[in-house]
Scaffold this motif. Sequence first.
Motif, short mmCIF file in Angstrom:
data_model
loop_
_atom_site.label_atom_id
_atom_site.label_comp_id
_atom_site.label_asym_id
_atom_site.label_seq_id
_atom_site.Cartn_x
_atom_site.Cartn_y
_atom_site.Cartn_z
N UNK A 1 0.82 -1.23 -0.07
CA UNK A 1 0.01 -0.04 -0.05
C UNK A 1 0.93 1.34 0.04
N UNK A 2 1.95 1.14 0.56
CA UNK A 2 2.86 2.40 0.85
C UNK A 2 4.26 2.05 0.76
N UNK A 3 5.17 2.64 0.32
CA UNK A 3 6.64 2.51 0.73
C UNK A 3 7.39 3.91 0.68
N UNK A 4 8.28 4.38 1.52
CA UNK A 4 8.69 5.56 1.29
C UNK A 4 9.55 6.14 0.00
N UNK A 5 9.47 7.19 -0.34
CA UNK A 5 9.90 7.33 -2.01
C UNK A 5 11.34 7.94 -1.73
N UNK A 6 11.68 8.13 -0.52
CA UNK A 6 13.09 8.46 -0.32
C UNK A 6 14.23 7.22 -0.27
N UNK A 7 14.91 7.17 -1.61
CA UNK A 7 15.76 6.16 -1.80
C UNK A 7 15.11 4.86 -2.30
N UNK A 8 13.79 4.81 -2.48
CA UNK A 8 13.29 3.83 -3.04
C UNK A 8 12.24 4.27 -4.12
N UNK A 9 12.05 3.38 -5.07
CA UNK A 9 11.01 3.73 -6.28
C UNK A 9 10.20 2.39 -6.37
N UNK A 10 9.35 2.54 -7.27
CA UNK A 10 8.35 1.37 -7.66
C UNK A 10 7.76 1.68 -8.95
#
Length: 422
Positions: A75-84
Amino acid sequence: MSIDLQFDSNHLWHPYTSMTNPLPCYGVVSANKALIQLDNGEQLIDGMSSWWACIFGYNVAELNLAAKNQIDKMAHVMFGGLTHQPAIDLAKKLVEITPKGLNKVFLCDSGSVSVEVALKMALQYWHAMDKPKSQFLTIRNGYHGDTFGAMSVTDPEGSMHELYHNFLAKQLFAPQPKITIDQQWDACDLDQITRMVIANKDNIAAIILEPIVQGAGGMHFYHPQYLKGIRDLCDKHQLLLIADEIATGFGRTGKLFACEFADISPDIICVGKAITGGYMSLAATLTTDKVATTISQGKAAVFMHGPTFMGNPLACAVACASIDKLISINWQEKVSRIEQQLKEYLAPCSDLSQVKNVRVLGAIAVVEMKEAIDVAIVQKQFVALGVWIRPFGKLIYIMPPYIIEKQQLKKLCDAIYRVASI
């Protein structure tokens, strides 16, 4: 199903209302297509697209499926240093459909936040150029949101933000464009804002406006040549142009984006509301390679903004499905049909003595009254007629979902006529 409206009235603070004398609220248990189901069993035809966001109505199969498929992954993952992939796919789609040259995408939480991001981009752009500028120029009767930066570029005189005027950054306000979209163009309409640019250009970071349609500030439809003139003015004096397309984007005006009426591209664009088909809060601020590169090569080296829910995968997945659906349903034909029907069905309102003006553009219709409307009374009258229409000020307006049926649209317009004639 019964909803605890008494608890709601005692504890829940609704938009733009009082806690001691709140506007009445109607309990909703479900919604489907263009219909809202109340807890008392009544059904209302939705004329508002839930503040212009639910362009396909409610319970949309493709958007439901996109949400269900994504939620089992994350549902969510931080966008700092990660992407999707949902964020990447959404950015690709936005770059493709927005005006030419807007290649850099900043995903954020809401329309108001996208305006904050746009303002910060403009300020940081000039800071990176070692030419700091601190003011924005806009036009009267605009509306850009409820957060502080957005409030500062919303007309402070007679608006919902007048209370905060002395606490906000002082911006420059040019007169509202006088020439409307259906009138003969007169270049004199640009005279005063041109003089203001010349007098203040050394401290103007950007001009910000809503293209063609000023929304919550009064539902004014101005001439495309005015917008084209603003683009030329910005080019001549090397100013940035911010287009707030939060309300006008994704086909609402009859163009995919209202900038297309003037065949111009802004330096920064804000989009939101309909981006997820009204399923959840999401917005984006897009800018050019030049603006993004300049900011990134400045003293700060990074753009100083990062919302917790930036690039939320669930919202991005639904937004991708919403854009795909919009492109696939022949939205232009649907909006054009709605526009013609609105003009036909609302024409009788022009003959009412209480009515000042009737105007229609795309899937937007406005009946402007001569006197201010008592929202609580009028709201009750509309509900009794089986429709959901929420007026403000002197305006009774509708922005129905694109999937609305002809007889449903007729019922909305008939209700407007009946209430306006009382």
